[in-house]
Scaffold this active site. Structure first.
Site, PDB file in Angstrom:
ATOM      1  NE  ARG A  46      -1.274  -7.273   1.312  1.00 33.46           N
ATOM      2  CZ  ARG A  46      -0.415  -6.332   1.714  1.00 33.46           C
ATOM      3  NH1 ARG A  46       0.138  -5.529   0.832  1.00 33.46           N
ATOM      4  NH2 ARG A  46      -0.149  -6.162   2.985  1.00 33.46           N
TER       5      ARG A  46
ATOM      6  CG  HIS B  85       1.333  -5.583   9.515  1.00 31.70           C
ATOM      7  ND1 HIS B  85       2.265  -5.880  10.468  1.00 31.70           N
ATOM      8  CD2 HIS B  85       1.963  -5.632   8.335  1.00 31.70           C
ATOM      9  CE1 HIS B  85       3.436  -6.093   9.872  1.00 31.70           C
ATOM     10  NE2 HIS B  85       3.266  -5.941   8.572  1.00 31.70           N
TER      11      HIS B  85
ATOM     12  CD  GLU C 139       7.945  -7.951   2.706  1.00 30.46           C
ATOM     13  OE1 GLU C 139       6.855  -8.123   2.151  1.00 30.46           O
ATOM     14  OE2 GLU C 139       8.367  -6.841   3.039  1.00 30.46           O
TER      15      GLU C 139
ATOM     16  CG  HIS D 238      -1.390  -3.926   6.932  1.00 28.48           C
ATOM     17  ND1 HIS D 238      -0.712  -2.726   6.988  1.00 28.48           N
ATOM     18  CD2 HIS D 238      -0.706  -4.691   6.048  1.00 28.48           C
ATOM     19  CE1 HIS D 238       0.342  -2.778   6.188  1.00 28.48           C
ATOM     20  NE2 HIS D 238       0.348  -3.946   5.595  1.00 28.48           N
TER      21      HIS D 238
ATOM     22  NE  ARG E  17       1.441  -8.815   6.020  1.00 27.45           N
ATOM     23  CZ  ARG E  17       1.553  -7.892   5.139  1.00 27.45           C
ATOM     24  NH1 ARG E  17       0.493  -7.493   4.508  1.00 27.45           N
ATOM     25  NH2 ARG E  17       2.697  -7.346   4.900  1.00 27.45           N
TER      26      ARG E  17
END
Ligand code: FAD
Length: 516
Positions: free
Chosen positions: A384, A241, A116, A349, A288
């Site tokens: 994160r 997100h 990811e 998110h 992100r």
């Protein structure tokens, strides 16, 4: 009055994995889980990508995972915490598998690891694209086998019980003795006294309206800890997100997992421009915050309401195998991924900050622990890394369990007053709650969103104050009510986000203020 050894607030991965550990080790102790909706309703249930954990030490290493986490956290991670969480990961994952969770394997029987945004290696263990659903299922099945755990679903925790509720309070230090809990069916308020209390109450997504979180994510645990005077930190680091499925109505949005970009999808504007390479060398695989800010800039430039995720060049049979849920959800929305681009927008998110805890999950209040998304451990820093949050919850649930096991203390049960319900019902109450909720969410989106400014933050304070006063009046006038309590909690959370945003003078990770 109910007495229990351990009270757990929340039935997501944090609460359930802690409950299982405590119940297995201490069959004589009674563990009560209180949860405000159906027992499986949680952010956990919707996690798609998986759990980031180093399993293939030939292709990957703890050092790589630690480095990726630190890069995403942009200098604000606690390095000792990062190292501890990453290195404990494989053991905690094994326990989850022993409790019955299934993860995808390849033809040779090795874990089928995903990659990811922000990860330098394939290390995300997953169950198709419904990992959280599988984790929640396995944990609830295990909980059902343990007779010393009881789950009170549709029970809403209103507030923690601390010294200030008790006459002979301990000057100087604050302890937690349990919580006041509203039974949603009978409308009775229970006083639950507990030797230890764990807040595992999840995130805050609904404060922004447009969110990937389910409607339970109203920051209740953080708000009640704040009212009880626990330390709360890093609330300015709200992760948006980048790719929630765009829906015109707003509200909870379906998440198009980052793993889809990891699989090779491109982000395009309405005109077909693939814009991510202009912003970052990693293009669609940038972290992100970079992807969200880039989309936000593109949308502000064009005035469009969404950008698009293009999967049309990808191997469709492999896509359907990896992302059956995303494929089906798009189909349901008349989007054929083989030929159509998926309309997406950033949505709130994940909260990187929360209730400050030490490595044992202890908060600044005695007998009160916090775990999972409501806590601030130092793992995430300013941003994160994807799929590090299920991991964090599993590791900290274990640490808290370990701490309580090694530090037994007699359950203290002082005399606690019962809850006094004030006020009379009013037919206008629902309308007023809804109206103030919409105002709060619009305020947070428009003034405290992905890209902030000093001027907007100052304006937000003034406007929040008006909403706060209106809602406090409602709270004092009407009998206790879940929707009203949630709104009150979201106002507390908004206050923390705005206040801590104003205090931040340097842009880091997911935080971006044009005036810094
Ligand atoms: C769409 C989506 C996809 C995600 N994908 C991933 C992923 O792939 N990998 C990853 O690591 N993370 C992912 N995350 C984040 C991750 O799912 C969460 O951070 C994690 O599950 C949080 O677990 P938790 O146990 O702390 O909280 P939750 O799972 O949110 O559980 C909170 C619980 O507390 C209860 N509760 C809250 N307030 C009260 C109250 N007042 N009274 C009683 N009960 C209350 C709720 O009902 C719920 O049961 C994703 C999140 C979302 C929304």
């Amino acid at each position: 009055m109910i007495r229990t050894d351990v009270l757990i607030i929340g039935s997501g991965v944090a609460g359930l994995s802690f409950a299982v550990k405590m119940a297995e080790k201490f069959p004589e102790r009674h563990i009560s889980i209180v949860t405000k909706s159906d027992e499986d309703e949680s952010n956990t249930k919707y996690a798609q990508g998986g759990v980031a954990v180093v399993l293939d030490e030939k292709e990957d290493s703890f050092q790589n995972h630690i480095r990726d986490t630190l890069i995403a956290g942009d200098g604000l991670c606690n390095e000792a915490v990062v190292e501890m969480v990453v290195t404990e990961g494989p053991k905690r994952l094994k326990e989850l598998i022993d409790w019955g969770a299934n993860f995808d394997v390849d033809a040779e029987g090795n874990f089928d690891l995903g990659k990811e945004g922000g990860h330098s290696a394939y290390r995300v263990v997953h169950h198709k694209d419904i990992t959280g659903y599988e984790v929640e299922r396995a944990l609830l099945d295990r909980v059902a086998q343990l007779s010393n755990i009881s789950i009170l679903s549709h029970h809403f925790v209103i507030d923690l019980i601390t010294d200030h509720h008790i006459e002979a309070s301990n000057a100087g230090s604050i302890s937690c003795f349990g919580a006041y809990v509203l039974n949603e069916h009978s409308k009775e308020v229970l006083t639950i006294q507990a030797g230890s209390t764990l807040l595992a109450s999840g995130g805050i997504g609904r404060v922004y309206g447009h969110t990937t979180n389910p409607i339970i994510a109203t920051g209740d645990g953080i708000a009640m800890a704040y009212r009880a005077k626990a330390r709360i930190k890093d609330m300015e680091f709200v992760q948006f997100h980048p790719t929630a499925l765009y829906n015109e109505d707003g509200g909870s949005s379906f998440l198009i997992s980052e793993a889809v970009r990891g699989f090779g999808a491109f982000l395009r504007t309405k005109n077909g421009n693939r814009f991510m390479p202009d912003y970052d060398d990693r293009a669609e695989l940038a972290s992100r915050d970079i992807v969200s800010q880039s989309i936000d800039r593109e949308l502000k430039k064009s005035g469009d309401l969404c950008v698009y995720l293009d999967c049309t060049h990808l191997d469709m049979s492999a896509f359907k195998l990896h992302f059956p849920n995303i494929y089906a959800k798009c189909k349901e929305n008349q989007i054929d991924i083989e030929t159509d681009w998926i309309p997406v927008v950033p949505a709130s998110h994940y909260l990187c900050g929360g209730i400050v805890v030490d490595a044992n999950g202890k908060t600044s209040i005695s007998n009160l622990f916090a775990c999972g998304e409501c806590s601030s451990t130092g793992l995430h820093g300013a941003n994160r890394l994807a799929s590090n949050s299920l991991l964090e919850a599993l590791v900290y649930a274990h640490n808290i369990f370990q701490y309580i096991s090694e530090n037994p203390r007699p359950s203290q049960f002082p005399k606690i007053p019962e809850w006094i319900n004030k006020g009379n019902d009013s037919p206008n109450e629902q309308h007023l709650i809804q109206n103030n909720l919409e105002q709060l969410q619009a305020l947070m989106r428009n003034y405290v969103g992905i890209i902030r400014t000093d001027d907007h933050l100052q304006k937000a304070i003034g406007r929040l104050d008006v909403i706060y006063k209106t809602v406090e009046d409602l709270y004092k006038t009407y009998p206790v009510h879940t929707g009203l309590c949630e709104l009150r909690n979201m106002i507390n959370v908004a206050h923390l986000i705005i206040g801590q945003s104003i205090e931040r003078t340097e842009n880091k990770g997911g935080y971006f203020n044009l005036d810094n």
